[in-house]
Design a protein around this motif. Sequence first.
Motif, PDB file in Angstrom:
ATOM      1  N   PRO A  26      34.199 -30.447 -35.817  1.00  0.00           N
ATOM      2  CA  PRO A  26      33.061 -30.466 -36.747  1.00  0.00           C
ATOM      3  C   PRO A  26      31.936 -29.520 -36.327  1.00  0.00           C
ATOM      4  N   LEU A  27      31.769 -29.376 -35.029  1.00  0.00           N
ATOM      5  CA  LEU A  27      30.754 -28.455 -34.494  1.00  0.00           C
ATOM      6  C   LEU A  27      31.097 -27.021 -34.891  1.00  0.00           C
ATOM      7  N   ARG A  29      33.021 -26.088 -37.390  1.00  0.00           N
ATOM      8  CA  ARG A  29      32.889 -25.988 -38.852  1.00  0.00           C
ATOM      9  C   ARG A  29      31.454 -25.693 -39.247  1.00  0.00           C
ATOM     10  N   ARG A  30      30.528 -26.483 -38.670  1.00  0.00           N
ATOM     11  CA  ARG A  30      29.113 -26.302 -39.017  1.00  0.00           C
ATOM     12  C   ARG A  30      28.629 -24.935 -38.590  1.00  0.00           C
ATOM     13  N   ALA A  31      28.981 -24.528 -37.378  1.00  0.00           N
ATOM     14  CA  ALA A  31      28.493 -23.259 -36.845  1.00  0.00           C
ATOM     15  C   ALA A  31      28.992 -22.083 -37.681  1.00  0.00           C
ATOM     16  N   LEU A  33      30.112 -22.098 -40.886  1.00  0.00           N
ATOM     17  CA  LEU A  33      29.550 -22.105 -42.248  1.00  0.00           C
ATOM     18  C   LEU A  33      28.079 -21.677 -42.220  1.00  0.00           C
ATOM     19  N   GLU A  34      27.372 -22.120 -41.188  1.00  0.00           N
ATOM     20  CA  GLU A  34      25.973 -21.718 -41.012  1.00  0.00           C
ATOM     21  C   GLU A  34      25.890 -20.203 -40.830  1.00  0.00           C
ATOM     22  N   ARG A  37      26.039 -18.048 -43.930  1.00  0.00           N
ATOM     23  CA  ARG A  37      24.969 -18.160 -44.928  1.00  0.00           C
ATOM     24  C   ARG A  37      24.209 -16.847 -45.096  1.00  0.00           C
ATOM     25  N   SER A  59      38.964 -25.892 -39.844  1.00  0.00           N
ATOM     26  CA  SER A  59      37.615 -25.319 -39.786  1.00  0.00           C
ATOM     27  C   SER A  59      37.663 -23.809 -39.975  1.00  0.00           C
TER      28      SER A  59
END
Lengths: 109, 160
Positions: A26-27, A29-31, A33-34, A37, A59
């Motif tokens: 999950p870490l 994935r977030r990194a 996608l961030e 941006r 991810s």
Amino acid sequence: MTVEMTTRQGAAVAMLSGDVDLERSPLVRRALLEALRDRRPLIVDLSQVSYIDSSGIASLVEAYQTARKQDTPFLLAAVSPKALRVMQLARLDRVFALHDSLDDALAAV
Amino acid sequence: MIETALPRDAAVLASLRVPARPGSLRLVRRLVREAALAVGADGDWADDMVLAVDEACQNVVRHAYGDTAAGDMVVTLRRCDSDDAPAPTLGGLQVDILDYAPTVDPATVRGRDLDDLRPGGLGVHLIGAVCEEAGFVPPPPGAGNLFRLVKRFAKNPVRR
């Protein structure tokens, strides 16, 4: 597992280190996608990945699909032998743009 | 599906009971890798088995306990002996993953098209790519689900 973000030649580079598993993906994935941006090309360096499972692969796939939708280059660099094995088992090694080294990936952007 | 099974009392290499949570998977991976090496596997074979067991455990973590507080899962490793039916091999591992959650409908656990890359589907695909046999078997009384994975050494080991 850590995700280290740097910038090289205008591209965002995400260096993943350690086990990208259900607990840690999950870490990632977030990194990723961030990082997408701001629409800069994104290179994921997998040379320090000691383990990756289906959640880690997912991810990467999600980041790849997000990048494609917004026409942002997304490349994988220096895939470790273990990571490559899992991608081959998942039949995804031909789907991603894989580059032998970070320099190769930067040149390809 | 599972065609062969070791007798219930076949020698257990190790049994590990952990909470069915993501943080437990690292411990399970370490144990499976050591057990694989202990029965004579090389690093690549061991890595593949670690992946398969991890994916099977993820299914327990994700699905078995649902919204209720996570229960435990028990990972039991047995050596496949060379006298196994149906054909003698040089050995391997049988790994059982037991939980105490409501019984899963096996029909809902299927490999999915790689175009539908939800993590659960890809995990089942990876298990199938690694193991000769994998599937649910009847659990002991009082337990929930028992998922078994079997991977044998090739008769004539070939470097992949």
